[in-house]
Design a protein around this motif. Structure first.
Motif, short mmCIF file in Angstrom:
data_model
loop_
_atom_site.label_atom_id
_atom_site.label_comp_id
_atom_site.label_asym_id
_atom_site.label_seq_id
_atom_site.Cartn_x
_atom_site.Cartn_y
_atom_site.Cartn_z
N GLN A 26 0.84 -1.19 0.00
CA GLN A 26 0.00 0.00 0.00
C GLN A 26 0.87 1.25 0.00
O GLN A 26 2.07 1.19 0.30
CB GLN A 26 -0.91 0.00 1.24
CG GLN A 26 -1.77 -1.24 1.39
CD GLN A 26 -2.85 -1.33 0.32
OE1 GLN A 26 -3.44 -0.34 -0.07
NE2 GLN A 26 -3.10 -2.53 -0.15
N ASP A 27 0.29 2.39 -0.33
CA ASP A 27 1.03 3.66 -0.33
C ASP A 27 1.61 4.01 1.04
O ASP A 27 2.64 4.66 1.13
CB ASP A 27 0.13 4.80 -0.83
CG ASP A 27 -0.21 4.66 -2.30
OD1 ASP A 27 0.56 3.99 -3.03
OD2 ASP A 27 -1.26 5.20 -2.72
N ASP A 28 0.93 3.57 2.11
CA ASP A 28 1.42 3.87 3.45
C ASP A 28 2.50 2.90 3.92
O ASP A 28 2.97 2.98 5.05
CB ASP A 28 0.26 3.90 4.45
CG ASP A 28 -0.39 2.53 4.65
OD1 ASP A 28 0.02 1.55 3.99
OD2 ASP A 28 -1.33 2.44 5.47
N GLY A 29 2.89 1.95 3.06
CA GLY A 29 3.95 1.01 3.40
C GLY A 29 3.44 -0.31 3.94
O GLY A 29 4.19 -1.28 4.04
N SER A 30 2.17 -0.38 4.31
CA SER A 30 1.62 -1.64 4.80
C SER A 30 1.45 -2.62 3.62
O SER A 30 1.46 -2.20 2.47
CB SER A 30 0.27 -1.41 5.50
OG SER A 30 -0.67 -0.92 4.58
N VAL A 31 1.34 -3.88 3.94
CA VAL A 31 1.22 -4.91 2.91
C VAL A 31 -0.10 -5.65 3.09
O VAL A 31 -0.43 -6.09 4.18
CB VAL A 31 2.40 -5.91 2.98
CG1 VAL A 31 2.22 -7.03 1.97
CG2 VAL A 31 3.72 -5.18 2.74
N LEU A 32 -0.83 -5.77 2.01
CA LEU A 32 -2.08 -6.51 1.99
C LEU A 32 -1.80 -7.89 1.41
O LEU A 32 -1.22 -8.01 0.33
CB LEU A 32 -3.10 -5.76 1.13
CG LEU A 32 -4.46 -6.42 0.92
CD1 LEU A 32 -5.21 -6.47 2.25
CD2 LEU A 32 -5.25 -5.62 -0.09
N VAL A 33 -2.18 -8.93 2.13
CA VAL A 33 -2.02 -10.31 1.66
C VAL A 33 -3.40 -10.84 1.35
O VAL A 33 -4.31 -10.74 2.16
CB VAL A 33 -1.34 -11.20 2.73
CG1 VAL A 33 -1.17 -12.62 2.20
CG2 VAL A 33 0.00 -10.61 3.15
N ARG A 34 -3.53 -11.42 0.17
CA ARG A 34 -4.84 -11.87 -0.28
C ARG A 34 -4.74 -13.25 -0.92
O ARG A 34 -3.79 -13.55 -1.62
CB ARG A 34 -5.33 -10.86 -1.32
CG ARG A 34 -6.77 -10.96 -1.66
CD ARG A 34 -7.13 -9.88 -2.66
NE ARG A 34 -7.45 -8.66 -1.94
CZ ARG A 34 -7.71 -7.51 -2.51
NH1 ARG A 34 -7.65 -7.39 -3.81
NH2 ARG A 34 -8.00 -6.47 -1.80
#
Length: 96
Positions: free
Chosen positions: A37-45
């Motif tokens: 994500q733009d904020d540096g967090s990571v989305l796992v799907r």
């Protein structure tokens, strides 16, 4: 909030903790995507790898036995199935 630590291996591998896999519903052989994500967090799907699976349902034989199905697999696929079922059995035994 659940916080669990894991060490990233030298080949970039990590084991997703059992508690997290159970809570999210990840299973053996799931295909996962990682989106930063733009904020540096990571989305796992968990991803579906077959966009048009309807045609597979049409070819499916309803009256097939498990033994017939396993016999239709290649030796490598049979070995993978055995490993998969053994891991599922071991996880269920560990829970109970």
């Amino acid at each position: 909030m659940l916080k669990i630590y894991r060490v990233l291996g030298k080949k970039g591998r990590i084991t997703i903790p059992y508690e997290i896999r159970q809570r999210i519903g990840f299973r053996y052989n799931d295909v996962l995507s990682f989106i930063q994500q733009d904020d540096g967090s990571v989305l796992v799907r968990r991803e579906k790898i077959c966009d048009n699976c309807k045609y597979l349902e049409e070819d499916f034989e309803e009256n097939i036995t498990l033994e017939d199905f396993l016999d239709s697999l290649s030796e490598e696929e049979q070995k993978d199935a055995l490993l998969h079922l053994s891991l599922l059995w071991a996880e269920k035994k560990r829970i109970s």
